[in-house]
Design a protein around this motif. Structure first.
Motif, short mmCIF file in Angstrom:
data_model
loop_
_atom_site.label_atom_id
_atom_site.label_comp_id
_atom_site.label_asym_id
_atom_site.label_seq_id
_atom_site.Cartn_x
_atom_site.Cartn_y
_atom_site.Cartn_z
N ASN B 223 -19.16 -1.43 2.71
CA ASN B 223 -18.18 -1.58 3.78
C ASN B 223 -16.97 -0.69 3.53
N GLN B 224 -16.39 -0.16 4.62
CA GLN B 224 -15.17 0.65 4.51
C GLN B 224 -13.95 -0.24 4.63
N THR B 225 -14.06 -1.24 5.50
CA THR B 225 -12.90 -2.01 5.89
C THR B 225 -12.79 -3.29 5.08
N THR B 226 -11.61 -3.54 4.53
CA THR B 226 -11.39 -4.78 3.78
C THR B 226 -10.44 -5.71 4.51
N LEU B 227 -9.74 -5.12 5.47
CA LEU B 227 -8.72 -5.89 6.18
C LEU B 227 -9.19 -6.19 7.60
N GLY B 228 -9.14 -7.48 7.98
CA GLY B 228 -9.55 -7.83 9.34
C GLY B 228 -10.72 -8.79 9.33
N PRO B 229 -11.93 -8.26 9.13
CA PRO B 229 -13.07 -9.16 9.13
C PRO B 229 -13.05 -10.10 7.93
N SER B 230 -13.69 -11.23 8.09
CA SER B 230 -13.78 -12.17 6.97
C SER B 230 -14.80 -11.67 5.96
N GLU B 231 -14.82 -12.31 4.79
CA GLU B 231 -15.80 -11.94 3.78
C GLU B 231 -17.22 -12.04 4.33
N MET B 232 -17.48 -13.14 5.06
CA MET B 232 -18.84 -13.34 5.58
C MET B 232 -19.19 -12.29 6.64
N ASP B 233 -18.18 -11.90 7.45
CA ASP B 233 -18.42 -10.84 8.44
C ASP B 233 -18.84 -9.54 7.74
N ILE B 234 -18.13 -9.24 6.67
CA ILE B 234 -18.41 -8.00 5.94
C ILE B 234 -19.84 -8.01 5.40
N ILE B 235 -20.19 -9.12 4.75
CA ILE B 235 -21.53 -9.24 4.16
C ILE B 235 -22.60 -9.17 5.25
N GLU B 236 -22.38 -9.88 6.33
CA GLU B 236 -23.39 -9.94 7.38
C GLU B 236 -23.58 -8.59 8.08
N ASN B 237 -22.47 -7.88 8.27
CA ASN B 237 -22.59 -6.56 8.89
C ASN B 237 -23.37 -5.60 7.99
N LEU B 238 -23.08 -5.67 6.70
CA LEU B 238 -23.82 -4.83 5.74
C LEU B 238 -25.30 -5.16 5.77
N GLN B 239 -25.60 -6.45 5.78
CA GLN B 239 -27.00 -6.89 5.83
C GLN B 239 -27.71 -6.35 7.07
N LYS B 240 -27.02 -6.47 8.19
CA LYS B 240 -27.63 -6.07 9.46
C LYS B 240 -27.95 -4.58 9.47
N VAL B 241 -26.99 -3.78 9.06
CA VAL B 241 -27.20 -2.33 9.05
C VAL B 241 -28.28 -1.95 8.03
N ALA B 242 -28.22 -2.60 6.87
CA ALA B 242 -29.20 -2.29 5.83
C ALA B 242 -30.62 -2.59 6.29
N ARG B 243 -30.79 -3.68 7.05
CA ARG B 243 -32.13 -4.01 7.54
C ARG B 243 -32.66 -2.91 8.45
N GLN B 244 -31.75 -2.33 9.24
CA GLN B 244 -32.17 -1.22 10.10
C GLN B 244 -32.60 -0.01 9.26
N VAL B 245 -31.80 0.29 8.26
CA VAL B 245 -32.14 1.43 7.40
C VAL B 245 -33.49 1.17 6.72
N MET B 246 -33.71 -0.07 6.28
CA MET B 246 -34.97 -0.41 5.64
C MET B 246 -36.14 -0.21 6.60
N ASP B 247 -35.93 -0.56 7.87
CA ASP B 247 -36.98 -0.33 8.88
C ASP B 247 -37.27 1.16 9.05
N TYR B 248 -36.21 1.95 9.10
CA TYR B 248 -36.40 3.40 9.24
C TYR B 248 -37.17 3.96 8.04
N GLU B 249 -36.81 3.46 6.86
CA GLU B 249 -37.48 3.93 5.65
C GLU B 249 -38.97 3.57 5.70
N LYS B 250 -39.25 2.36 6.16
CA LYS B 250 -40.65 1.92 6.26
C LYS B 250 -41.42 2.82 7.23
#
Lengths: 354, 354
Positions: B223-250
């Motif tokens: 994540n780039q942003t530390t200010l604004g979103p909650s901790e859980m928002d940050i984690i969930e956004n990272l998870q969501k994007v990573a799942r897409q990248v994993m799909d592309y890799e597959k």
């Protein structure tokens, strides 16, 4: 003996025995001979060329060594069959192309062969493993003696044996050594050494055919002159020069151990690793990796594979042989896959037998 | 625990377990924390920084998880010791250089660590194997909770946690995934995919530190942003994007099997062959070959080695670790030889256990 069966054999000259087998792969001597009172093959008509084949085969029946030889009729065979013969160094590219009214008699274990109606009526050839050109000469000389009882050779008291091309006239003898010189290549002395070889009247060329690029650090050294010196002079001169080249190669290898042992071992082991694992490999890459592995075995850095296995693979990796191995026609891409499969299988068998 | 002992350990986050372990090597979450009423480390004097170390160690005694942690004092250690810690991702290059009045607490199996007096007073980090940023977050959150009983953190109701650098202010949280994306690199879609990742507010960088070149097809997404979103928002956004990248890799991997299976298998097997045989190898070459092997295991083309072994080697091939393995100071050339030896040994042990 069918071409298919032949393609699976090893050939005696590949067995890795003989003096200095890690540097001199094989010693080869061939004699060019023509029958008196018959036009040279390229001047003869079809009927004359056809009767030449019969004449030679009949003569062979009277010879102890030739009567047991296999005959392959290049006129009565497919292009891919003739390619197998060429890849085994039993017939020349000329005979592959032309085919008709020609053929080759092949002695047991491919120790000798007699090509009929190539450039000359007869091309008698003996090949032995390692550094023993004298043995090759003695063998082919005995075959020549047997033939000469059946034929009257075209021979002139002043010029000696007459041949289709003047470069062969006299003894009709070409003696050659297939030398493996990775040390000289790696220390970048090869050009200098080969230039020296050229200056003492010997011809040098890379392993693959006429004027092509050198692969696998293999060089063929042969006499240029057939007219003037005796057969024994030719053989002895070749031996003398080759011993010098072998000394230079030995020095180069020692220098590498002294200056860059880790890099040398790395190169050798990586080559062995790649041959054992590659799934796609070209013939050229195989030859270059096999050269490093052969060097490793020769220097005691690797325990296996046996040089005989590398020698046999050197023949077996060629296109017409790969096609036989696959048992089906192949595109070039598929060939690289089958080649890799074959190399892995053979090296794997070698490993488990150690 | 000595540095020498530590250098021989595996670390839990390298054990190859966790979801999607063939694509996501590890999930990491770190929190930046500073104590209220104490100047930031770079503004504090030596005495203040020294007392910060004592404060943190004392606080650790009151914590179930921290009381069992090992402490490495960067002020009281040699450069090569600090390099071992850095190569294991336990301390930053900044703390390697500065050293004095700093240190790191390391939890069992290196699951978490607390860097003292780096940029911030505290940098709390948890790392777990595979794709499980939530687990890493939960672990480090629990450590943070324990610390917060002993300290009054610098916290502002509007801004959140205050940090030495404004880019960390707010949550002080940086969550990152170390992703292995050889498929996207090989089909040449990686730039496009990473550009997309950048556009949704995540940062991407190659495996090796600050702005360096990418080796081993490893990319860190955070994540780039530390200010604004909650901790859980940050984690969930990272998870969501990573799942897409994993799909592309597959998808990329499937495309390679479809379009160039033999070439893919060749690349993978050759890499494995080279790792098993090389006598001289750079860290960069190791990373690139290990990437191909990891891809092969992930795709079922190779049965071995275990991803855990590749993960551990990834740490162990680095200079300070190689020096420990050799047990002596090494020039760069010797390091490449020792590295090759170590890689062969470990892969050999892995082979025989299969």
């Amino acid at each position: 003996m069918t071409i298919d069966e032949l393609s699976r054999l090893g050939a005696g000259w590949l067995d890795g025995t003989g003096e200095a087998g890690d540097v001199v792969i094989s010693s080869r001597v061939r004699l060019a001979r023509n029958l008196a009172d018959v036009p040279f093959s390229h001047q003869a008509d079809d009927a004359q060329n056809a009767s030449m084949v019969d004449l030679v085969l009949n003569a062979g029946q009277n010879s102890t060594q030739l009567s047991k030889a296999w005959f392959f009729d290049t006129g009565d065979s497919e292009m891919s069959d003739r390619q197998v013969l060429m890849e085994r160094h039993l017939i020349s590219p000329t005979l592959v192309k032309r085919g008709n009214h020609g053929g080759v008699l092949v002695g047991e274990d491919e120790r000798f062969s007699v090509m009929i109606n190539e450039e000359d009526h007869l091309r008698l050839q003996a090949v032995v493993s390692g550094f023993q050109p004298l043995s090759a000469w003695e063998l082919i000389n005995s075959i020549d003696d047997e033939f000469s009882k059946s034929f009257s050779y075209a021979f002139d008291d002043e010029w000696g044996y007459l041949t289709a091309c003047p470069t062969n006239v006299g003894t009709g003898l070409r003696a050659s050594l297939l030398m493996h010189l990775p040390g000289l290549v790696l220390v970048q002395s090869i050009e200098q050494v080969l230039r020296g070889v050229g200056q003492v009247g010997l011809a040098v060329r890379g392993y693959y055919g006429e004027g092509s690029e050198v692969v696998g650090n293999l060089f063929q050294i042969s006499n240029q002159t057939t007219l003037g010196p005796s057969e024994m002079d030719i053989i002895e001169n070749l031996q003398k020069v080759a011993r010098q080249v072998m000394d230079y190669e030995k020095d180069a290898r020692e220098r590498m151990v002294k200056d860059a042992q880790a890099q040398l071992e790395d190169k050798i082991w990586r080559a062995y690793g790649l041959l054992q694992t590659a799934r796609v490999i070209s013939a050229q890459e195989f030859m270059n990796l096999a050269s490093a592995v052969r060097l490793g075995v020769g220097m005691g850095i690797l325990d296996s594979p046996e040089p005989a296995l590398l020698n046999r693979l050197m023949i077996a990796v060629q296109p017409a042989h790969i096609k036989r191995f696959a048992g089906q026609p192949l595109e070039a891409d598929d060939r690289d896959v089958w080649r890799a499969t074959m190399v892995r299988e053979r090296l794997g068998e070698s490993d488990s037998s150690n």
